[in-house]
Design an enzyme around this catalytic site. Sequence first.
Site, PDB file in Angstrom:
ATOM      1  N   TYR A 197      -3.180 -40.350  -9.363  1.00 12.34           N
ATOM      2  CA  TYR A 197      -4.583 -40.918  -9.427  1.00 12.34           C
ATOM      3  C   TYR A 197      -5.345 -39.968  -8.359  1.00 12.34           C
ATOM      4  O   TYR A 197      -6.468 -39.416  -8.745  1.00 12.34           O
ATOM      5  CB  TYR A 197      -4.852 -42.458  -9.302  1.00 12.34           C
ATOM      6  CG  TYR A 197      -4.165 -43.281 -10.221  1.00 12.34           C
ATOM      7  CD1 TYR A 197      -4.501 -43.128 -11.689  1.00 12.34           C
ATOM      8  CD2 TYR A 197      -3.239 -44.115  -9.939  1.00 12.34           C
ATOM      9  CE1 TYR A 197      -3.871 -43.831 -12.688  1.00 12.34           C
ATOM     10  CE2 TYR A 197      -2.752 -44.936 -10.960  1.00 12.34           C
ATOM     11  CZ  TYR A 197      -2.933 -44.952 -12.199  1.00 12.34           C
ATOM     12  OH  TYR A 197      -2.385 -45.593 -13.158  1.00 12.34           O
ATOM     13  N   GLU A 211      -6.045 -50.890  -9.726  1.00 12.70           N
ATOM     14  CA  GLU A 211      -5.473 -51.054  -8.748  1.00 12.70           C
ATOM     15  C   GLU A 211      -4.008 -50.597  -8.779  1.00 12.70           C
ATOM     16  O   GLU A 211      -3.381 -50.401  -9.937  1.00 12.70           O
ATOM     17  CB  GLU A 211      -5.317 -52.688  -8.539  1.00 12.70           C
ATOM     18  CG  GLU A 211      -6.438 -53.384  -8.229  1.00 12.70           C
ATOM     19  CD  GLU A 211      -7.292 -53.938  -9.656  1.00 12.70           C
ATOM     20  OE1 GLU A 211      -6.664 -53.714 -10.710  1.00 12.70           O
ATOM     21  OE2 GLU A 211      -8.361 -54.573  -9.523  1.00 12.70           O
ATOM     22  N   ASN A 252       3.503 -47.636  -4.289  1.00 16.15           N
ATOM     23  CA  ASN A 252       3.591 -46.766  -5.392  1.00 16.15           C
ATOM     24  C   ASN A 252       2.927 -45.338  -5.324  1.00 16.15           C
ATOM     25  O   ASN A 252       2.295 -44.994  -5.751  1.00 16.15           O
ATOM     26  CB  ASN A 252       3.029 -47.272  -6.629  1.00 16.15           C
ATOM     27  CG  ASN A 252       3.618 -46.580  -8.136  1.00 16.15           C
ATOM     28  OD1 ASN A 252       3.870 -45.405  -8.194  1.00 16.15           O
ATOM     29  ND2 ASN A 252       3.390 -47.200  -9.330  1.00 16.15           N
ATOM     30  N   LEU A 286      -0.262 -48.548 -16.572  1.00 15.60           N
ATOM     31  CA  LEU A 286      -0.070 -46.963 -17.025  1.00 15.60           C
ATOM     32  C   LEU A 286       1.731 -46.910 -16.978  1.00 15.60           C
ATOM     33  O   LEU A 286       2.166 -47.354 -15.981  1.00 15.60           O
ATOM     34  CB  LEU A 286      -0.551 -45.895 -16.289  1.00 15.60           C
ATOM     35  CG  LEU A 286       0.151 -44.409 -16.614  1.00 15.60           C
ATOM     36  CD1 LEU A 286      -0.410 -43.819 -17.622  1.00 15.60           C
ATOM     37  CD2 LEU A 286      -0.546 -43.687 -15.435  1.00 15.60           C
ATOM     38  N   ALA A 287       2.309 -46.476 -18.011  1.00 15.65           N
ATOM     39  CA  ALA A 287       3.769 -46.698 -17.982  1.00 15.65           C
ATOM     40  C   ALA A 287       4.126 -45.247 -18.732  1.00 15.65           C
ATOM     41  O   ALA A 287       3.793 -45.124 -19.686  1.00 15.65           O
ATOM     42  CB  ALA A 287       4.359 -47.546 -18.638  1.00 15.65           C
ATOM     43  N   VAL A 288       5.230 -44.665 -18.051  1.00 13.30           N
ATOM     44  CA  VAL A 288       6.001 -43.536 -18.805  1.00 13.30           C
ATOM     45  C   VAL A 288       7.346 -43.835 -18.632  1.00 13.30           C
ATOM     46  O   VAL A 288       7.812 -44.072 -17.442  1.00 13.30           O
ATOM     47  CB  VAL A 288       5.598 -42.258 -18.127  1.00 13.30           C
ATOM     48  CG1 VAL A 288       6.386 -41.163 -18.783  1.00 13.30           C
ATOM     49  CG2 VAL A 288       4.056 -41.753 -18.057  1.00 13.30           C
TER      50      VAL A 288
END
Length: 146
Positions: free
Chosen positions: A118, A106, A111, A78-80
């Site tokens: 999550y 994972e 992080n 997941l990247a923003v």
Amino acid sequence: MTGSKNGQTFQRFGVEGAPLLAALHADAFQGGEIWDEASFVSLLGGAGTEALVISLDGHPAGFILTRTVLDETEILTLAVHPRFQRMGLGRRLVESILPKGKIFLEVSVSNRVAKKLYDASGFVQAGVRRGYYQDGSDAIVMISRI
């Protein structure tokens, strides 16, 4: 394109999206483990793997990459983009895949921002993978409550 809210739109991508995904990943994970275009081509060429990109006012802002096998879905990444972080886009991406059913992922123990996302999205810790990442750090395994 699918869905629109406050200038936010979603679009699914296959292999043709690899250059965009690699660029977004590099921007989001500066100094971390970055996946290149070839990695995305390889992943998106596999069965059950799909990318969902979220754009804000027409600008690609982030994405979620998932792989579904039978009744389980894994969040691969997941990247923003940093310019669009802390605007709720990551949460919108996670929420968009929750209807898939049981989901696992994972996340690096270091992080904290992702872990908080999550947690807020209903995931719980299921275990730890020791030395999972290239730098030797551990990963927390999380699963959705659904």
